[in-house]
Write an enzyme that holds these catalytic residues in place. Structure first.
Site, PDB file in Angstrom:
ATOM      1  N   ASP A 108      12.074  25.721  16.315  1.00  0.00           N
ATOM      2  CA  ASP A 108      10.987  25.323  15.405  1.00  0.00           C
ATOM      3  C   ASP A 108      11.338  23.936  14.852  1.00  0.00           C
ATOM      4  OD1 ASP A 108       8.530  26.514  13.683  1.00  0.00           O
ATOM      5  OD2 ASP A 108       9.771  25.171  12.478  1.00  0.00           O
ATOM      6  N   GLU A 125      11.142  20.370  12.970  1.00  0.00           N
ATOM      7  CA  GLU A 125      10.493  19.652  11.864  1.00  0.00           C
ATOM      8  C   GLU A 125      10.464  18.181  12.286  1.00  0.00           C
ATOM      9  OE1 GLU A 125       8.995  21.302   9.485  1.00  0.00           O
ATOM     10  OE2 GLU A 125       9.884  23.136  10.289  1.00  0.00           O
ATOM     11  N   ALA A 126       9.409  17.495  11.878  1.00  0.00           N
ATOM     12  CA  ALA A 126       9.219  16.117  12.347  1.00  0.00           C
ATOM     13  C   ALA A 126       8.751  15.220  11.207  1.00  0.00           C
ATOM     14  CB  ALA A 126       8.186  16.111  13.469  1.00  0.00           C
ATOM     15  N   ASP A 140       5.300  22.652  19.001  1.00  0.00           N
ATOM     16  CA  ASP A 140       6.726  22.297  19.061  1.00  0.00           C
ATOM     17  C   ASP A 140       7.077  21.552  20.344  1.00  0.00           C
ATOM     18  OD1 ASP A 140       8.290  23.565  16.623  1.00  0.00           O
ATOM     19  OD2 ASP A 140       6.612  24.851  17.153  1.00  0.00           O
ATOM     20  N   HIS A 151       8.806  25.715   6.335  1.00  0.00           N
ATOM     21  CA  HIS A 151       8.943  24.308   6.760  1.00  0.00           C
ATOM     22  C   HIS A 151      10.390  23.838   6.788  1.00  0.00           C
ATOM     23  CE1 HIS A 151       4.621  24.130   6.712  1.00  0.00           C
ATOM     24  NE2 HIS A 151       4.594  24.396   5.414  1.00  0.00           N
ATOM     25  N   ASP A 153      12.271  28.798   9.489  1.00  0.00           N
ATOM     26  CA  ASP A 153      11.076  29.130  10.286  1.00  0.00           C
ATOM     27  C   ASP A 153      11.501  29.826  11.572  1.00  0.00           C
ATOM     28  OD1 ASP A 153       9.336  28.035   8.450  1.00  0.00           O
ATOM     29  OD2 ASP A 153       8.930  26.187   9.565  1.00  0.00           O
TER      30      ASP A 153
HETATM   31  P1  AMP Z   1       6.111  23.623  10.461  1.00  0.00           P
HETATM   32  O1  AMP Z   1       6.791  24.179  11.652  1.00  0.00           O
HETATM   33  O2  AMP Z   1       4.901  24.338  10.030  1.00  0.00           O
HETATM   34  O3  AMP Z   1       7.116  23.505   9.383  1.00  0.00           O
HETATM   35  O4  AMP Z   1       5.629  22.155  10.837  1.00  0.00           O
HETATM   36  C1  AMP Z   1       6.303  21.333  11.720  1.00  0.00           C
HETATM   37  C2  AMP Z   1       5.995  19.905  11.408  1.00  0.00           C
HETATM   38  O5  AMP Z   1       4.581  19.720  11.421  1.00  0.00           O
HETATM   39  C3  AMP Z   1       6.446  19.419  10.058  1.00  0.00           C
HETATM   40  O6  AMP Z   1       7.791  19.016  10.056  1.00  0.00           O
HETATM   41  C4  AMP Z   1       5.519  18.240   9.866  1.00  0.00           C
HETATM   42  O7  AMP Z   1       5.934  17.117  10.622  1.00  0.00           O
HETATM   43  C5  AMP Z   1       4.218  18.733  10.480  1.00  0.00           C
HETATM   44  N1  AMP Z   1       3.376  19.330   9.423  1.00  0.00           N
HETATM   45  C6  AMP Z   1       3.363  20.634   9.065  1.00  0.00           C
HETATM   46  N2  AMP Z   1       2.473  20.838   8.070  1.00  0.00           N
HETATM   47  C7  AMP Z   1       1.935  19.640   7.809  1.00  0.00           C
HETATM   48  C8  AMP Z   1       0.933  19.176   6.897  1.00  0.00           C
HETATM   49  N3  AMP Z   1       0.313  20.005   6.048  1.00  0.00           N
HETATM   50  N4  AMP Z   1       0.609  17.851   6.888  1.00  0.00           N
HETATM   51  C9  AMP Z   1       1.195  17.001   7.754  1.00  0.00           C
HETATM   52  N5  AMP Z   1       2.138  17.379   8.647  1.00  0.00           N
HETATM   53  C10 AMP Z   1       2.514  18.666   8.680  1.00  0.00           C
HETATM   54 MG    MG Z   2       8.760  24.620  10.870  1.00  0.00          MG
END
Ligand code: AMP
Ligand code: MG
Length: 388
Positions: A149, A151-152, A248, A311, A316
């Site tokens: 998973d 993060e970016a 991902d 996040h 995650d």
């Molecule tokens: P997640 O796996 O849901 O934590 O999301 C992975 C990545 O998606 C995060 O590290 C962000 O780069 C991008 N991301 C997730 N949610 C948002 C959001 N609400 N707004 C902008 N980018 C998001």
């Molecule tokens: Mg995540």
């Protein structure tokens, strides 16, 4: 005999569908409903049970057991189907607390809503009884699952943002035990946007210092591949990549590889989008199961709470792994269901994420067979080296 059992019979004998009877107009919608349910259960059985060759083996075994010929339906009379049917009927009549109690007696996970517990117990007894009757071989697919998973980098706006992976976590699951074995994590230093936005820091909990002290993506990718090798994954054991959704690999990994002009590794070309697997297996009303429920929704249907911080990549991934464990324990065989695509075709332009295509059941079986073949070849080569 209930629907599930009828369906099992149909699967085992592969009898052609009976011609539809003339329906009274007011009965037609009920009929459609029950047919739809039967189709869904058939799809579900495809998820649970072995592949077609096993299916044929079962048919042959049944014939041997009961002396039936090709086209002969003597296998229909195997008493195990009646037993399964009775067991299903019994489970259907129990309330939540009784189902929980039975799960505990059978040493099964007793968390989840009533429909999930009922499905868990039916699947458990079905597999147990069919195995005892010598009518089923379970194909659990990959030896291991690797949940990732990413993060970016991000900003509080949508559109074309050049996301760079900043957290690269992995959680390893042993499929035969349905257990988490270990986990791995590295942070990654972004190069296009080396300064994290305030939004990104707040969302992911990743500080500027963490990424400043980290290696760039190609180094971390190579460290991850070392970790795979240390666990003998892709060398002696097959593994499937698991993600929550298509982004991902379809966005973050693809972009990070592109940004550093390196090809996406072959092991990431196909993956298991657990949302689809979950939707298909537990039939949550998402129709064809294409989108599937989000992580929070999957956890809540399993009566589980998110552990850690949403996040945070490793948290995650760990929570996705908890969902995968439940699917495995409930008898699902997790198969790759998505792949990377050039995104150039006309069909691709209609997709939400152009570079991600759906994989058919046949394609996913082929991929597993290729993974197994490659492992066999490695083992053979090593033996040759050992004995040289
Ligand atoms: P997640 O796996 O849901 O934590 O999301 C992975 C990545 O998606 C995060 O590290 C962000 O780069 C991008 N991301 C997730 N949610 C948002 C959001 N609400 N707004 C902008 N980018 C998001
Ligand atoms: Mg995540």
């Amino acid at each position: 005999m209930d629907k599930e059992c009828r369906d099992l019979l149909r699967k085992e004998q592969r009898t052609p569908k009976k011609p539809k009877k003339q329906q009274a107009p007011d009965a037609s919608s009920a009929k459609q409903d029950s047919e739809k349910q039967l189709e869904e259960e058939e799809e579900e059985n495809k998820e649970n049970c072995d592949n077609q060759s096993n299916h044929r083996t079962n048919q042959n075994r049944q014939r041997k057991l009961f002396g039936g010929e090709e086209g002969d339906d003597s296998g229909h009379s195997h008493p195990v189907y009646k037993e399964i049917s009775l067991k299903n009927g019994f489970i259907n009549r129990q309330d939540l607390s009784t189902l929980k109690r039975i799960c505990k007696v059978e040493s099964l996970d007793s968390t989840g809503k009533r429909d999930l517990l009922s499905k868990r117990l039916k699947q458990y007894y079905k597999v147990k009884m069919l195995k005892e009757a010598g009518l089923m071989e379970v194909n659990r697919g990959f030896d291991f699952l690797v949940v990732i998973d990413f993060e970016a980098t991000c900003e509080d706006k949508s559109g074309d943002y050049p996301h760079e992976i900043i957290e690269f976590p992995a959680v390893l699951i042993d499929v035969s035990r349905s257990e988490i074995v270990c986990s791995w994590r590295k942070y990654v230093r972004p190069v296009i946007n080396p300064e994290l936005s305030e939004f990104c820091v707040t969302l992911t909990g990743i500080s500027q210092e963490l990424v400043d002290g980290a290696d760039e993506f190609p180094v971390v990718l190579s460290q991850f591949e070392d970790w795979l090798s240390q666990n003998r994954l892709g060398i002696e054991k097959t593994f499937g990549l698991v993600t929550d959704g298509p982004f991902d690999v379809g966005r973050f990994l693809r972009l990070s590889c592109e940004q550093h002009a390196i090809p996406v590794p072959a092991w990431a070309s196909r993956w298991i989008n657990i949302r689809k697997s979950f939707g298909n297996y537990y039939r949550n009303g998402s129709g064809n199961g294409y989108k599937g429920p989000g992580l929070q929704c999957m956890l809540s249907r399993l009566d589980l709470q998110f552990q850690g911080s949403p996040h945070c990549g490793l948290d995650d991934a760990t929570n996705i792994a908890r969902v995968a464990k439940c699917l495995l324990r409930d008898g699902a065989a997790l198969r790759v269901n998505e792949r990377l695509d050039s995104g150039e075709s006309r069909a691709a332009k209609e997709r939400r994420l152009r570079q991600v295509a759906h994989l058919s059941r046949h394609e996913s079986d082929e991929w597993l067979a290729r993974c197994k073949k490659s492992i066999e070849k490695n083992k053979k080569d090593n033996r040759l080296i050992d004995t040289a």
